[in-house]
Write a protein that holds these residues in place. Structure first.
Motif, PDB file in Angstrom:
ATOM      1  N   UNK A   1       0.818  -1.219   0.000  1.00  0.00           N
ATOM      2  CA  UNK A   1       0.000   0.000   0.000  1.00  0.00           C
ATOM      3  C   UNK A   1       0.851   1.268   0.000  1.00  0.00           C
ATOM      4  N   UNK A   2       2.156   1.123   0.178  1.00  0.00           N
ATOM      5  CA  UNK A   2       3.008   2.308   0.059  1.00  0.00           C
ATOM      6  C   UNK A   2       3.926   2.565   1.232  1.00  0.00           C
TER       7      UNK A   2
ATOM      8  N   UNK B   1       3.478 -14.276 -11.362  1.00  0.00           N
ATOM      9  CA  UNK B   1       3.487 -13.483 -10.124  1.00  0.00           C
ATOM     10  C   UNK B   1       4.809 -12.730  -9.968  1.00  0.00           C
TER      11      UNK B   1
ATOM     12  N   UNK C   1       5.031  -8.842  -9.408  1.00  0.00           N
ATOM     13  CA  UNK C   1       5.719  -8.241  -8.257  1.00  0.00           C
ATOM     14  C   UNK C   1       6.743  -7.199  -8.695  1.00  0.00           C
TER      15      UNK C   1
ATOM     16  N   UNK D   1       7.540  -4.387  -5.912  1.00  0.00           N
ATOM     17  CA  UNK D   1       7.758  -5.178  -4.695  1.00  0.00           C
ATOM     18  C   UNK D   1       9.019  -6.030  -4.831  1.00  0.00           C
TER      19      UNK D   1
ATOM     20  N   UNK E   1       8.151   2.981  -2.820  1.00  0.00           N
ATOM     21  CA  UNK E   1       6.971   3.054  -1.943  1.00  0.00           C
ATOM     22  C   UNK E   1       6.028   4.150  -2.433  1.00  0.00           C
TER      23      UNK E   1
ATOM     24  N   UNK F   1       4.056   2.941  -5.454  1.00  0.00           N
ATOM     25  CA  UNK F   1       2.954   2.052  -5.049  1.00  0.00           C
ATOM     26  C   UNK F   1       1.831   2.848  -4.391  1.00  0.00           C
ATOM     27  N   UNK F   2       2.253   3.790  -3.569  1.00  0.00           N
ATOM     28  CA  UNK F   2       1.270   4.564  -2.805  1.00  0.00           C
ATOM     29  C   UNK F   2       0.384   5.400  -3.730  1.00  0.00           C
TER      30      UNK F   2
ATOM     31  N   UNK G   1      -3.249  -2.750  -5.650  1.00  0.00           N
ATOM     32  CA  UNK G   1      -3.015  -4.202  -5.636  1.00  0.00           C
ATOM     33  C   UNK G   1      -4.285  -4.937  -5.224  1.00  0.00           C
TER      34      UNK G   1
ATOM     35  N   UNK H   1      -5.145  -8.952  -4.229  1.00  0.00           N
ATOM     36  CA  UNK H   1      -4.467 -10.232  -3.992  1.00  0.00           C
ATOM     37  C   UNK H   1      -5.468 -11.379  -3.918  1.00  0.00           C
TER      38      UNK H   1
ATOM     39  N   UNK I   1      -5.550 -13.551  -1.616  1.00  0.00           N
ATOM     40  CA  UNK I   1      -6.012 -13.735  -0.231  1.00  0.00           C
ATOM     41  C   UNK I   1      -6.552 -12.431   0.364  1.00  0.00           C
TER      42      UNK I   1
ATOM     43  N   UNK J   1      -5.925  -9.807   1.605  1.00  0.00           N
ATOM     44  CA  UNK J   1      -4.966  -9.003   2.380  1.00  0.00           C
ATOM     45  C   UNK J   1      -5.586  -7.737   2.974  1.00  0.00           C
TER      46      UNK J   1
ATOM     47  N   UNK K   1      -5.313   3.748   2.026  1.00  0.00           N
ATOM     48  CA  UNK K   1      -4.417   4.358   1.027  1.00  0.00           C
ATOM     49  C   UNK K   1      -4.527   5.884   0.993  1.00  0.00           C
TER      50      UNK K   1
ATOM     51  N   UNK L   1     -10.399  -0.782  -2.125  1.00  0.00           N
ATOM     52  CA  UNK L   1      -9.164  -0.233  -1.566  1.00  0.00           C
ATOM     53  C   UNK L   1      -8.141   0.047  -2.668  1.00  0.00           C
TER      54      UNK L   1
ATOM     55  N   UNK M   1      -3.407 -10.236  -8.557  1.00  0.00           N
ATOM     56  CA  UNK M   1      -2.766 -11.546  -8.575  1.00  0.00           C
ATOM     57  C   UNK M   1      -3.772 -12.620  -8.159  1.00  0.00           C
TER      58      UNK M   1
END
Lengths: 396, 235
Positions: free
Chosen positions: A292-293, B49, B53, B58, B82, B85-86, B91, B93, B95, B97, B111, B158, B170
């Motif tokens: 998330x960052x 994957x 990533x 990541x 970061x 991504x932010x 993302x 997933x 599962x 998350x 976020x 999200x 993913x």
């Protein structure tokens, strides 16, 4: 940082019971450490103030030969003070003490004692010396004496009992007289109790054939100009006279420190364990933060702050139940489980703890620092995880 | 002219195994334009994957170039990665998350908190995102109170709430039954069309593949095929 604190609070409060168990353990350590240290401070303070009140006043003048721990010095440890001082002693402004050896025979047993003559008019020490004044209408040849409750109990004597005392006068001649126990006093200071018999100073001087001579003098304040009587007496400051008790309390404090360190370590283990468990249980969450960052260092910071929040919550909880408890202890004191006099330490069996701001702040800082440390260490481990793997809940 | 969101040239990713290396991605070249609804497909271990990533910053490539929104993933520092991504990547997933101690609202809001949006902005955007996925009534629920389909829709909200340029998903339907899978895919398709957000999936689920407008087939770390299916749910 504000966000990290918010998230840390949110995470901990959201974790429910796990958080509160840790907080409870930590807060218990917090209160226990303050309480134990408070008891030691209170004991220290009480022991010193009681020694001042009962035995040493605000300093003493000792005959240069006098050694309280060596009775062989006592025969040569006396001198006559100046006339001015003799008058001051008669007026009760100083507590003049004459020390001699003797043997008493209570109930047919032989008990070596320290005979201490003290001016009955003294107002320096808390000893109830007025009981030693023999009222004129009482026809008795026995010497009125008093002793502490511990000594009376050891000798199986009670008020009104008579017993024989034997001593050697200045010429080395043995003499003996009947003594009457007129007062048994309770004192928290064993050094004025165990093995000691108190009587009127002038009577002891007469018994010894050493009129007006004294061994030591307790003063009521630091103003002691008129006490510069001769080279035969040396001033002993209050710091010197309290040094033994100081050492004793320090030694006890170290022993107690081990106890509270164990408490602290247990609490820290709980936090450390929780944080280490977090590495395993929350690894997916950690990966999510990164996705998330968050940077890795921000994750470390978050977990470290969570540790800090533990300390804050523990302090808040400690305030809730610890404050009333400590206040109650401060007011009502703590009854020692054993008679402290048995250790030869001055101090009441009821100790009133003292809590200073420095003690409370110091304990808080100690707990906060160690909590941050044990949170930071596993957080560093978190930082080393591969986020791509942690997202799947794996450890790499 | 559509903007290039992803550009990958000669990308190689190797993992140390014992004394040697395992090549997970071998000389990948790829370009994804904005608004695409594309998927990396292939069997397990084909590198889907791993590629996802790397594109999500990541992980980093062993060699070659992976540009995401004109930023070279291999050259980004931790803070820059970061930030990427932010700000620009969402993302989703397999599962879900979701953050377990946060409510649905707080998960979707997270976020925006990182982007330091005001409370008013956050409220507006979170409500909008929850409306997209039809979960307004669950805003106060915790993740453990949601079904799998609902959880994945929260994850979509999200990922979308900050209006990212790229969403990396993913295996988003791997834990869902057919009904919920189609519901989730419909939601993503609708957001792709309505907001123009680029979606890149890693999947081997036929239900997802039916929705893709572009399929990049990976096999043993290499692109075996890159094609537009003749027929899919969107056509």
């Amino acid at each position: 940082m504000k966000l990290a604190i918010y998230i840390a609070f949110k995470n901990l409060l959201g974790a429910g019971l796990r958080t509160w168990i840790n907080v409870l353990v930590l807060s218990f350590s917090f209160v226990a450490i303050i309480w134990i240290k408070g008891i030691m401070l209170g004991w220290d303070h009480q022991a010193k103030s009681q020694l001042i009140e009962w035995e040493i006043g605000h300093g003493q003048y000792w005959h240069t030969n006098y050694d309280p721990n060596d009775s062989f010095t006592w025969d040569d440890s006396h001198a006559s003070p100046s006339d001015t001082l003799i008058n001051a002693i008669r007026e009760g402004r100083y507590a003049a003490i004459f020390v001699a050896q003797g043997v008493i025979y209570p109930e047919g047993r032989m008990v070596p004692v320290c005979l201490k003559g003290i001016n009955t008019t003294q107002q320096v020490l808390k000893l109830p010396t007025s009981f030693l004044i023999r009222e004129e209408n009482i026809q008795s040849s026995a010497i009125p004496v008093m002793m502490g409750a511990y000594m009376a109990n050891a000798c199986q004597l009670k008020e009104g009992d008579q017993f024989l005392v034997r001593w050697r006068d200045m010429d080395g001649v043995f003499d003996a007289r009947e003594m009457e126990l007129v007062k048994v006093f309770a004192t928290p200071v064993p050094t004025v109790d165990a093995g000691q018999i108190w009587l009127d100073c002038s009577r002891l001087q007469n018994m010894m054939g050493l009129n007006n001579e004294i061994t030591l003098l307790s003063i009521p304040s630091y103003e002691s100009n008129e006490l510069l009587f001769s080279n035969e007496f040396q001033f002993k400051s209050i710091e010197f006279l309290l040094s033994d008790i100081e050492k004793m309390v320090q030694m006890k404090s170290k022993g107690q420190s081990v106890f509270y360190l164990v408490l602290l370590v247990l609490a820290m283990l709980a936090i450390f364990d929780t944080q280490v468990l977090s590495v395993f249980k929350r690894r997916r969450e950690i990966g999510t933060y990164i996705a998330l960052g968050y940077t890795r260092s921000e994750v470390v910071r978050l977990f470290t702050i969570e540790g800090g929040v533990y300390a804050l919550l523990a302090s808040a909880l400690a305030l809730v139940y610890g404050y009333p408890f400590l206040l109650w202890q401060y007011r009502n004191g703590f009854k020692m489980p054993v008679d402290v006099a048995e250790f030869g330490i001055a101090g009441s069996n009821h100790i009133y703890p003292l809590f200073s701001l420095a003690l409370i702040l110091g304990t808080f800082l100690l707990i906060a620092f160690t909590t941050l440390l044990v949170s930071y260490l596993p957080a560093r481990k978190i930082a080393a995880l591969n986020p791509a793997e942690t997202l799947k809940g794996r450890l790499s | 002219m559509p903007e290039t969101i992803i550009q990958v040239d000669n990308l190689i990713k190797q993992f140390p195994v014992g004394k040697g290396f395992f090549t997970a991605l071998d000389n990948i070249c790829l370009r994804i334009e904005s608004g695409e609804f594309a998927g990396l497909i292939g069997p397990s271990g084909s590198g889907k994957t791993t590629l996802l990533n790397i594109l999500g910053s990541l992980d980093s490539p062993s060699s070659g170039e992976a540009l995401v929104l004109n930023k070279s993933i291999g050259k980004l520092g931790a803070k820059e990665a970061a930030d990427l991504r932010k700000e620009a990547i969402g993302f989703i997933f397999q599962t879900y998350n979701l953050l377990p101690v946060h409510t649905v609202y707080e998960n979707v809001e997270f976020p925006l908190l990182l982007l330091k949006r005001t409370k008013k902005e956050r409220n507006l955007q979170v409500e909008e995102a929850l409306e997209w996925v039809g979960l307004q009534s669950k805003r106060n629920s915790r993740p453990n109170e949601l079904s799998g389909g609902e959880s994945q829709r929260v994850a979509i909200a999200r990922a979308m709430v900050k209006r990212p340029k790229l969403v990396l998903a993913d295996e988003p339907t791997a834990n869902l039954d057919a009904k919920n899978s189609f519901h989730v895919l419909d939601t993503m398709k609708e957001l792709n069309e309505r907001l123009g957000v680029t979606f890149l999936f890693a999947t081997h689920d036929d239900k997802v593949i039916q929705y893709l407008r572009r399929i990049i087939e990976l096999n043993d770390g290499q692109i075996a095929r890159d094609y537009t299916p003749e027929k899919n749910i969107q056509s």
